[in-house]
Design a protein around this motif. Sequence first.
Motif, PDB file in Angstrom:
ATOM      1  N   GLU A 125      27.071  -3.604 -16.422  1.00 38.19           N
ATOM      2  CA  GLU A 125      28.182  -3.104 -17.241  1.00 38.19           C
ATOM      3  C   GLU A 125      29.157  -2.375 -16.314  1.00 38.19           C
ATOM      4  O   GLU A 125      28.954  -1.191 -16.018  1.00 38.19           O
ATOM      5  N   PRO A 126      30.180  -3.066 -15.829  1.00 39.17           N
ATOM      6  CA  PRO A 126      31.099  -2.458 -14.864  1.00 39.17           C
ATOM      7  C   PRO A 126      31.654  -1.125 -15.361  1.00 39.17           C
ATOM      8  O   PRO A 126      32.062  -0.989 -16.515  1.00 39.17           O
ATOM      9  N   GLU A 158      29.333   3.283  -3.252  1.00 41.50           N
ATOM     10  CA  GLU A 158      29.000   4.275  -4.269  1.00 41.50           C
ATOM     11  C   GLU A 158      28.858   3.651  -5.653  1.00 41.50           C
ATOM     12  O   GLU A 158      28.452   4.319  -6.605  1.00 41.50           O
ATOM     13  N   HIS A 159      29.160   2.353  -5.756  1.00 40.00           N
ATOM     14  CA  HIS A 159      29.088   1.668  -7.048  1.00 40.00           C
ATOM     15  C   HIS A 159      27.793   0.881  -7.237  1.00 40.00           C
ATOM     16  O   HIS A 159      27.449   0.539  -8.374  1.00 40.00           O
ATOM     17  N   CYS A 160      27.082   0.595  -6.138  1.00 40.82           N
ATOM     18  CA  CYS A 160      25.853  -0.202  -6.264  1.00 40.82           C
ATOM     19  C   CYS A 160      25.082  -0.175  -4.951  1.00 40.82           C
ATOM     20  O   CYS A 160      25.675  -0.348  -3.876  1.00 40.82           O
ATOM     21  N   VAL A 161      23.763   0.024  -5.054  1.00 40.16           N
ATOM     22  CA  VAL A 161      22.904   0.015  -3.870  1.00 40.16           C
ATOM     23  C   VAL A 161      21.749  -0.970  -4.033  1.00 40.16           C
ATOM     24  O   VAL A 161      20.742  -0.889  -3.320  1.00 40.16           O
ATOM     25  N   GLY A 215      31.381  -3.665  -2.660  1.00 38.34           N
ATOM     26  CA  GLY A 215      32.616  -2.928  -2.919  1.00 38.34           C
ATOM     27  C   GLY A 215      32.594  -2.152  -4.229  1.00 38.34           C
ATOM     28  O   GLY A 215      31.609  -1.510  -4.582  1.00 38.34           O
ATOM     29  N   ASP A 216      33.723  -2.222  -4.955  1.00 36.95           N
ATOM     30  CA  ASP A 216      33.793  -1.550  -6.264  1.00 36.95           C
ATOM     31  C   ASP A 216      33.666  -2.540  -7.414  1.00 36.95           C
ATOM     32  O   ASP A 216      33.964  -2.206  -8.557  1.00 36.95           O
ATOM     33  N   THR A 217      33.226  -3.775  -7.110  1.00 32.89           N
ATOM     34  CA  THR A 217      33.030  -4.794  -8.150  1.00 32.89           C
ATOM     35  C   THR A 217      31.650  -5.442  -8.004  1.00 32.89           C
ATOM     36  O   THR A 217      31.543  -6.648  -7.768  1.00 32.89           O
ATOM     37  N   PRO A 218      30.582  -4.670  -8.128  1.00 32.73           N
ATOM     38  CA  PRO A 218      29.254  -5.245  -7.917  1.00 32.73           C
ATOM     39  C   PRO A 218      28.871  -6.311  -8.929  1.00 32.73           C
ATOM     40  O   PRO A 218      27.934  -7.079  -8.693  1.00 32.73           O
ATOM     41  N   HIS A 219      29.591  -6.376 -10.058  1.00 34.25           N
ATOM     42  CA  HIS A 219      29.294  -7.406 -11.053  1.00 34.25           C
ATOM     43  C   HIS A 219      29.801  -8.781 -10.618  1.00 34.25           C
ATOM     44  O   HIS A 219      29.387  -9.797 -11.179  1.00 34.25           O
ATOM     45  N   LEU A 220      30.672  -8.818  -9.617  1.00 32.01           N
ATOM     46  CA  LEU A 220      31.139 -10.082  -9.056  1.00 32.01           C
ATOM     47  C   LEU A 220      30.283 -10.393  -7.843  1.00 32.01           C
ATOM     48  O   LEU A 220      30.471  -9.837  -6.770  1.00 32.01           O
ATOM     49  N   GLU A 221      29.331 -11.306  -8.006  1.00 36.52           N
ATOM     50  CA  GLU A 221      28.295 -11.479  -6.986  1.00 36.52           C
ATOM     51  C   GLU A 221      28.569 -12.629  -6.025  1.00 36.52           C
ATOM     52  O   GLU A 221      28.119 -12.578  -4.870  1.00 36.52           O
ATOM     53  N   THR A 222      29.230 -13.688  -6.481  1.00 41.24           N
ATOM     54  CA  THR A 222      29.491 -14.832  -5.607  1.00 41.24           C
ATOM     55  C   THR A 222      30.956 -15.235  -5.684  1.00 41.24           C
ATOM     56  O   THR A 222      31.677 -14.851  -6.602  1.00 41.24           O
ATOM     57  N   GLY A 223      31.349 -16.031  -4.712  1.00 43.45           N
ATOM     58  CA  GLY A 223      32.708 -16.564  -4.681  1.00 43.45           C
ATOM     59  C   GLY A 223      32.855 -17.886  -5.390  1.00 43.45           C
ATOM     60  O   GLY A 223      33.907 -18.534  -5.267  1.00 43.45           O
ATOM     61  N   LEU A 224      31.859 -18.303  -6.142  1.00 43.57           N
ATOM     62  CA  LEU A 224      31.960 -19.562  -6.883  1.00 43.57           C
ATOM     63  C   LEU A 224      33.063 -19.488  -7.938  1.00 43.57           C
ATOM     64  O   LEU A 224      33.153 -18.499  -8.667  1.00 43.57           O
ATOM     65  N   PRO A 225      33.878 -20.520  -8.064  1.00 43.08           N
ATOM     66  CA  PRO A 225      34.840 -20.546  -9.166  1.00 43.08           C
ATOM     67  C   PRO A 225      34.122 -20.598 -10.508  1.00 43.08           C
ATOM     68  O   PRO A 225      32.958 -21.009 -10.598  1.00 43.08           O
ATOM     69  N   ALA A 226      34.805 -20.178 -11.552  1.00 50.28           N
ATOM     70  CA  ALA A 226      34.220 -20.198 -12.900  1.00 50.28           C
ATOM     71  C   ALA A 226      33.770 -21.612 -13.255  1.00 50.28           C
ATOM     72  O   ALA A 226      34.503 -22.583 -13.049  1.00 50.28           O
TER      73      ALA A 226
END
Length: 329
Positions: free
Chosen positions: A133-134, A155-158, A197-208
């Motif tokens: 939940e970002p 600081e957003h995800c470890v 970074g500050d977007t840990p919910h974005l895990e891969t560079g795969l397109p949608a």
Amino acid sequence: MREFGYERASDVSGAVAVLGADPEARYLGGGTNLVDLMKIGVERPALLVDVRELPLDSVEVTADGGLRIGATVTNSDLAAHPEVRRRYPALTQAVLAGASGQLRNMATVGGNLLQRTRCGYFTDVSKPCNKREPGSGCPAIEGEHRNHAILGASEHCVAVHPSDMGVALAAFDAVVEYETAEGKGELALTDFYLPVGDTPHLETGLPAGALITAVTLPPAPVAANSTYRKVRERASYAFAIGSVAAAVDVQDGVVRDARIALGAVASRPWRARAAEAALIGQPAEGATFAAAADAELAAAKPLPDSTYKVPLMRNLIIALLTELSEATR
């Protein structure tokens, strides 16, 4: 568990079209991670598109001497393949270290790359988690973080990535092939996983909606002298608290080539490029190996309960490099 629909894909284009039309759908391979996450409410897809029967289940030697591994190849078949064992032994060892035989028989190469962290806060929907939940926070920083990241965190995800296979693939410059409604594409594994970074919910560079179709390993003669070492809290089928995939080419007592990747230390398999650079052209001896480990771990920022990982990883790197260099004498 939320009710969901199920479709079995008959071809790649059909599978891609379904996800293009329904952003809440998910591809289903072996289901060894996704289904577990559905049971506890972390994943809530409206539709599962079963891709296991697609013709993506072969391992082929490429024209340049590398390997192309289909996305639905099972972990068991990958580990047992004679060309994988001969050309990339660390990959076989990593896969065998990753799970029980029953899980390896089900889990697929594509699914393994997409498995999600085993952080207890991520898998507990009653707790906040920026990955799930970002903006909700990362309680692991002040809470339980013994097995968490020491490199590349924020600081957003470890949290750390759990794949063993991915560590070996990262060491050997693997490339992930995929297909979308717009056509085919590829990503180097080092670009496949995004920095936390500050977007840990974005895990891969795969397109949608992209479907992984294969993983390609370029030719790497050094990989024939490679190994994988995993440290875990119990002897059988546990996730790593630290792991290393390494390969070295030593000629006349000098390191001519080296590949190193680390596992269970970051949100993605961690290619140890600083360590590699410190090895090339240097004597294959303990002082060199220690300097290489120190060069990589200089960037480590452990939390109070994960400080043990720094000496653990240092010792692992030195031990594997020593073992591999001695094998070439």
